[in-house]
Motif scaffolding. Structure first.
Motif, mmCIF file in Angstrom:
data_model
loop_
_atom_site.group_PDB
_atom_site.id
_atom_site.type_symbol
_atom_site.label_atom_id
_atom_site.label_comp_id
_atom_site.label_asym_id
_atom_site.label_seq_id
_atom_site.Cartn_x
_atom_site.Cartn_y
_atom_site.Cartn_z
ATOM 1 N N MET A 241 0.831 -1.201 0.000
ATOM 2 C CA MET A 241 0.000 0.000 0.000
ATOM 3 C C MET A 241 0.871 1.257 0.000
ATOM 4 O O MET A 241 0.573 2.231 -0.699
ATOM 5 C CB MET A 241 -0.922 0.000 1.225
ATOM 6 N N SER A 242 1.962 1.222 0.761
ATOM 7 C CA SER A 242 2.864 2.377 0.789
ATOM 8 C C SER A 242 3.550 2.564 -0.560
ATOM 9 O O SER A 242 3.750 3.700 -1.016
ATOM 10 C CB SER A 242 3.911 2.206 1.894
ATOM 11 N N ARG A 243 3.912 1.452 -1.210
ATOM 12 C CA ARG A 243 4.509 1.552 -2.548
ATOM 13 C C ARG A 243 3.522 2.172 -3.533
ATOM 14 O O ARG A 243 3.895 2.992 -4.368
ATOM 15 C CB ARG A 243 4.942 0.172 -3.044
ATOM 16 N N GLU A 244 2.280 1.733 -3.441
ATOM 17 C CA GLU A 244 1.252 2.283 -4.332
ATOM 18 C C GLU A 244 1.054 3.775 -4.080
ATOM 19 O O GLU A 244 0.854 4.550 -5.024
ATOM 20 C CB GLU A 244 -0.069 1.536 -4.132
ATOM 21 N N LYS A 245 1.120 4.190 -2.808
ATOM 22 C CA LYS A 245 0.987 5.613 -2.499
ATOM 23 C C LYS A 245 2.142 6.403 -3.112
ATOM 24 O O LYS A 245 1.942 7.487 -3.672
ATOM 25 C CB LYS A 245 0.959 5.817 -0.982
ATOM 26 N N ILE A 246 3.359 5.837 -2.995
ATOM 27 C CA ILE A 246 4.518 6.528 -3.575
ATOM 28 C C ILE A 246 4.405 6.574 -5.093
ATOM 29 O O ILE A 246 4.635 7.621 -5.718
ATOM 30 C CB ILE A 246 5.826 5.832 -3.146
ATOM 31 N N ALA A 247 4.046 5.422 -5.697
ATOM 32 C CA ALA A 247 3.886 5.381 -7.153
ATOM 33 C C ALA A 247 2.797 6.351 -7.612
ATOM 34 O O ALA A 247 2.900 6.943 -8.696
ATOM 35 C CB ALA A 247 3.555 3.962 -7.606
ATOM 36 N N GLY A 248 1.776 6.526 -6.790
ATOM 37 C CA GLY A 248 0.700 7.447 -7.133
ATOM 38 C C GLY A 248 1.116 8.905 -7.068
ATOM 39 O O GLY A 248 0.361 9.786 -7.485
ATOM 40 N N MET A 249 2.322 9.150 -6.545
ATOM 41 C CA MET A 249 2.826 10.522 -6.461
ATOM 42 C C MET A 249 3.854 10.807 -7.555
ATOM 43 O O MET A 249 4.659 11.739 -7.442
ATOM 44 C CB MET A 249 3.440 10.764 -5.078
ATOM 45 N N SER A 250 3.816 10.006 -8.621
ATOM 46 C CA SER A 250 4.755 10.208 -9.729
ATOM 47 C C SER A 250 4.612 11.582 -10.356
ATOM 48 O O SER A 250 5.566 12.118 -10.936
ATOM 49 C CB SER A 250 4.554 9.130 -10.805
ATOM 50 N N ASP A 251 3.401 12.154 -10.261
ATOM 51 C CA ASP A 251 3.180 13.482 -10.836
ATOM 52 C C ASP A 251 3.919 14.573 -10.057
ATOM 53 O O ASP A 251 3.981 15.730 -10.500
ATOM 54 C CB ASP A 251 1.688 13.796 -10.887
ATOM 55 N N LYS A 252 4.496 14.205 -8.901
ATOM 56 C CA LYS A 252 5.256 15.169 -8.108
ATOM 57 C C LYS A 252 6.733 15.187 -8.490
ATOM 58 O O LYS A 252 7.512 15.953 -7.907
ATOM 59 C CB LYS A 252 5.143 14.833 -6.612
ATOM 60 N N ARG A 253 7.117 14.370 -9.465
ATOM 61 C CA ARG A 253 8.535 14.236 -9.808
ATOM 62 C C ARG A 253 9.133 15.584 -10.244
ATOM 63 O O ARG A 253 10.188 15.998 -9.771
ATOM 64 C CB ARG A 253 8.702 13.201 -10.920
ATOM 65 N N ARG A 254 8.457 16.252 -11.169
ATOM 66 C CA ARG A 254 8.973 17.542 -11.654
ATOM 67 C C ARG A 254 9.005 18.581 -10.538
ATOM 68 O O ARG A 254 9.918 19.412 -10.471
ATOM 69 C CB ARG A 254 8.115 18.040 -12.809
ATOM 70 N N ALA A 255 8.005 18.534 -9.656
ATOM 71 C CA ALA A 255 7.981 19.481 -8.537
ATOM 72 C C ALA A 255 9.168 19.243 -7.604
ATOM 73 O O ALA A 255 9.790 20.195 -7.113
ATOM 74 C CB ALA A 255 6.666 19.360 -7.774
ATOM 75 N N LEU A 256 9.479 17.978 -7.351
ATOM 76 C CA LEU A 256 10.626 17.664 -6.494
ATOM 77 C C LEU A 256 11.929 18.115 -7.149
ATOM 78 O O LEU A 256 12.827 18.642 -6.473
ATOM 79 C CB LEU A 256 10.670 16.155 -6.217
#
Length: 657
Positions: A241-256
């Motif tokens: 579940m934690s991996r899925e949450k992290i994967a679901g934040m892929s749209d934050k890559r450019r922001a990071l």
């Protein structure tokens, strides 16, 4: 030659404008700020702010690394090999800075979930170890911590080696034993005895190497294993579940990525602020700036702010940084110079001196026109399609120019992917195609190429001596320039005709002239090389020693250029062998298929290997043979305050944070 002239800059402005001026300097990227500490002035303490920015940047970098490992970004081959920065407009940069708090919340969320994954994986691993250790106890139908009843005592444990229950009961008659598991290495036992015999049984078991089990759980092994498996499944689900949450934040890559670069810029700015000194109402900044940018920067600062900008020439003992600027032809090779060492104060920039020979030697060593075409096409595509930083762009331009040189020498030597044209014509069309060489084929006349390699090597060495002559003449040491250069020229030129006569026919007139020229050079060398000594004997023996060094040193230097022949022959020979392997089958269809496969794989490998070889050995010829004649190095890289980013690139020059 191509070192930009540096000026010292001292800037005095209102303290209220300090941050804005630092930001302006960071955007322009032309001033290296130095420590301006003064006993009469105060220094700001920015360490706490810098530490805070570094902490946030570290968190963002950690979050991006986690995100890339769990949900890697899909990239093409070229993009993965040549990282490309994302262009960002000025107004979007300002909006992104306002979202920093939200970005850091996302980063912390990624880190928190990754911590959960690590904890779950660690706990699951421990539970698996426990479960595995109980696998041999599954026949035990009492709790693991069972120690007996009111009337009995129980011993659960193992003995080294193999033993049966009857053997143990014979050994200890007052007990009853049951074997739970046995192997050659050990036997696991359940032993029961009367309570009043517990001490004697325990003592006897101890003497026989009995090891009690230490499991404290009040449950049977089967139940424990089942419970551990349920816990492991629960841990795996939680981690998933934690991996899925992290994967679901892929749209934050450019922001990071933006946050990492933004925080780095802020950190650099406050580090620069930490180097200035100030009074109650003003601040003082000192540093270095290339002279060509000084007037424009002074105009921009004085028009926008109440400030005084003073430019002065550096003192002799100042540690002046070095910045190179060369023509379009030579600039791509600046990285080679920097790899060796930047020029010192007294040095000239060797980049323009070596650039022509660098391209020439690279082309001679690779010397296959087909490989050169591949290099040119690959580099041109990368330069036109990808948005690269200046350093990487220069490197690709250098390899493009080397590719052009490779095409020229490949055409001169008649090598197009080895002899593929002749092979295809002969094997598939029954036609014999002659040599494609515009000059000659090295495999047919290697001595000719060897002599030309030596000739180019001598010109290369003479170029280095010529630069040394120029430097000494410019310093006013005109006699040193003449005596350290002319005798060497005469000696080497005089030796050439007799030495070449060992390999090829040389007219006797040239040999005779060469011997006389060599003798003149030797005499001049012996008479002038020891001029630093005060005694006659010192001058004479100093001259003899210089003659010995010149003879042995230049002989080894000139022989080093035989690598031009060796690597050129290696490329062509291996390419020919690859083509030969591809045409070994008798069947035409099979031969064609094999040739295509071998051609692609074999020539790709040959290009990679010999490209590396040409690069390394071309560098060596510059570093060891050329630079040793005039270049010392040891300069310090010009390190201006500028926008340093890894992921973003600004479309506009000015950036208002």
């Amino acid at each position: 030659m191509a070192k930009l002239r540096m000026k010292k800059i001292e800037l005095i402005a209102l303290l209220t404008d300090s941050k804005k001026i630092i930001e302006l300097l960071q955007r322009r990227g032309v001033v290296e700020i130095c420590d301006s500490s003064d006993e009469e002035l105060e220094m700001p303490n920015t360490s706490a702010v810098i530490s805070e920015f570094e902490k946030f940047r570290s968190s963002a970098s950690q979050a991006l690394e986690i995100l890339n490992s769990i949900s890697p970004e899909e990239k093409g081959l070229i993009a993965s090999l040549l990282p490309v920065k994302t262009e960002i407009e000025k107004h979007k940069f300002g909006k992104g800075a306002m979202q920093l708090e939200k970005i850091m919340q996302s980063a912390n969320e990624i880190i928190r979930n990754n911590r959960i994954i690590s904890e779950c994986e660690s706990s699951a691993a421990q539970l698996r170890v426990k479960s595995d250790s109980l696998a041999q106890w599954t026949k035990l139908d009492v709790p693991m911590n069972f120690r007996g009843t009111a009337a009995t005592a129980c011993f659960i444990g193992s003995i080294q080696g193999r033993i049966t229950s009857s053997e143990l009961e014979e050994l200890i008659p007052v007990c009853s034993a049951e074997v739970i598991f046995e192997s050659k290495e050990q036997t696991k036992l359940f032993i029961l005895c009367r309570k009043d015999n517990a001490d004697s049984v325990s003592e006897e078991l101890r003497r026989n190497g009995f090891i009690p089990i230490s499991e404290p759980e009040a449950d049977t092994p089967l139940n424990l294993i089942k419970k551990y498996e349920e816990q492991i499944i629960s841990m795996e689900k939680k981690a998933s579940m934690s991996r899925e949450k992290i994967a679901g934040m892929s749209d934050k890559r450019r922001a990071l990525e933006f946050a990492i670069d933004y925080l780095q810029m802020r950190k650099d700015k406050y580090e620069a602020l930490g180097s200035v000194s100030f009074t109650e109402s003003t601040f003082v900044l000192k540093g270095y700036i290339p002279e060509k940018y000084s007037a424009e920067l002074e105009k921009e600062i004085t028009e926008k702010y109440t400030a005084a900008v003073i430019f002065t020439d550096p003192d002799e003992d100042d540690d002046v940084p070095v910045l190179l600027e060369n023509s379009r032809f030579s600039a791509p090779v600046e990285g080679i110079t920097e790899m060796y060492a930047l020029p010192s104060k007294k040095d000239v920039d060797p980049t323009p001196v070596m650039s022509f020979f660098y391209y020439l030697f690279f082309g001679m060593m690779l010397s296959d026109a087909g490989y050169g075409v591949v290099m040119v096409i690959g580099t041109v595509l990368a330069l036109s399609k990808l948005k690269l930083d200046d350093k990487l762009r220069k490197s690709l331009i250098m390899f493009r120019n080397c590719g052009v040189s490779t095409i020229i020498f490949g055409a001169l030597f008649g090598s197009w992917f080895g002899d593929i044209v002749q092979v295809v014509g002969r094997e598939f069309f029954g036609k014999e195609i002659g040599s494609l060489a515009l000059w000659f084929e090295p495999l047919d006349d290697p001595i000719k190429l060897l002599l030309y390699s030596f000739a180019l090597g001598i010109l290369h060495l003479f170029l280095g001596l010529g630069v040394s002559f120029h430097m000494k003449w410019k310093e006013g040491r005109k006699l040193d320039a003449i005596f350290d250069t002319v005798p060497v020229y005469l000696t080497i030129l005089g030796v050439c005709p007799p030495a070449a006569g060992i390999l090829v026919e040389v007219p006797s007139v040239l040999k005779t002239i060469g011997i006389y020229v060599m003798l003149v050079g030797v005499v001049l060398l012996v008479l002038t090389a020891g001029r630093g000594s005060k005694s006659i004997f010192g001058k004479f023996f100093g001259g003899l020693y210089a003659l010995y060094n010149t003879a042995t040193g230049y002989l080894s230097d000139i022989l080093s250029y035989s690598r031009l022949l060796a690597l050129g022959l290696a490329t062509g020979s291996i390419a020919g062998v690859i083509n030969l392997i591809g045409t070994m089958p008798q069947n035409t269809v099979v031969k064609a298929i094999l040739l295509i496969v071998v051609f692609i794989v074999g020539h790709a490998a040959n290009l990679a290997i010999n490209l590396l070889g040409a690069y390394v050995h071309t560098d060596r010829l510059q570093f060891v043979e050329l630079f040793s004649k005039f270049y010392e190095g040891g300069g310090r890289q010009f390190n201006p305050l500028k926008v340093k980013t890894n992921y973003i690139k600004f479309k506009e020059e000015s950036i208002n944070e």
